[in-house]
Design a protein around this motif. Structure first.
Motif: not given
Length: 92
Positions: A57-62
C-alpha cells in the motif's frame, strides 16, 4: 470496598471446596489407559496461483524536508531572522 472483600471471600471459599486431585485419579484411570487419537495424514497444501496482483500500500502523505535550501535573504534583519527560525522549527 465491602463488595470487593465479600467477593474475594466467596471466591476463596469456592476455591477451597474444589478437589485437589486430577479427575482421572478420582475415577481410577491412568493417562496411558486413555484412547489414543486417530492418526491423521498431513496433506501438502496446494499452492494456488493468485488471481490478483498484490502490491504494498502506498502512503497517503509523503513528507519531505525540502531540498535543503536556505530561505532567500530580503535584507530586512527581522524578516530574515523570522524566516530562519521558521525553517528551523519546521525541520524539528
Amino acid at each position: 470496598y465491602t463488595f470487593g472483600l465479600a467477593l474475594a471471600l466467596l471466591s476463596a471459599a469456592a476455591a477451597a471446596e474444589l478437589p485437589q486431585s486430577s479427575i482421572l485419579t478420582r475415577y481410577g484411570v491412568t493417562s496411558d489407559q486413555l484412547p489414543k487419537p486417530p492418526a491423521t495424514e498431513t496433506a501438502k497444501p496446494i499452492e494456488e496461483k493468485s488471481r490478483f496482483q498484490l502490491q504494498p500500500e502506498q502512503p497517503w502523505v509523503t513528507l519531505r524536508l525540502g531540498d535543503g535550501k536556505q530561505p532567500e535573504k530580503t535584507g530586512n534583519i527581522s524578516i530574515d531572522r523570522s524566516m530562519q527560525q521558521e525553517l528551523e522549527r519546521c525541520q524539528r
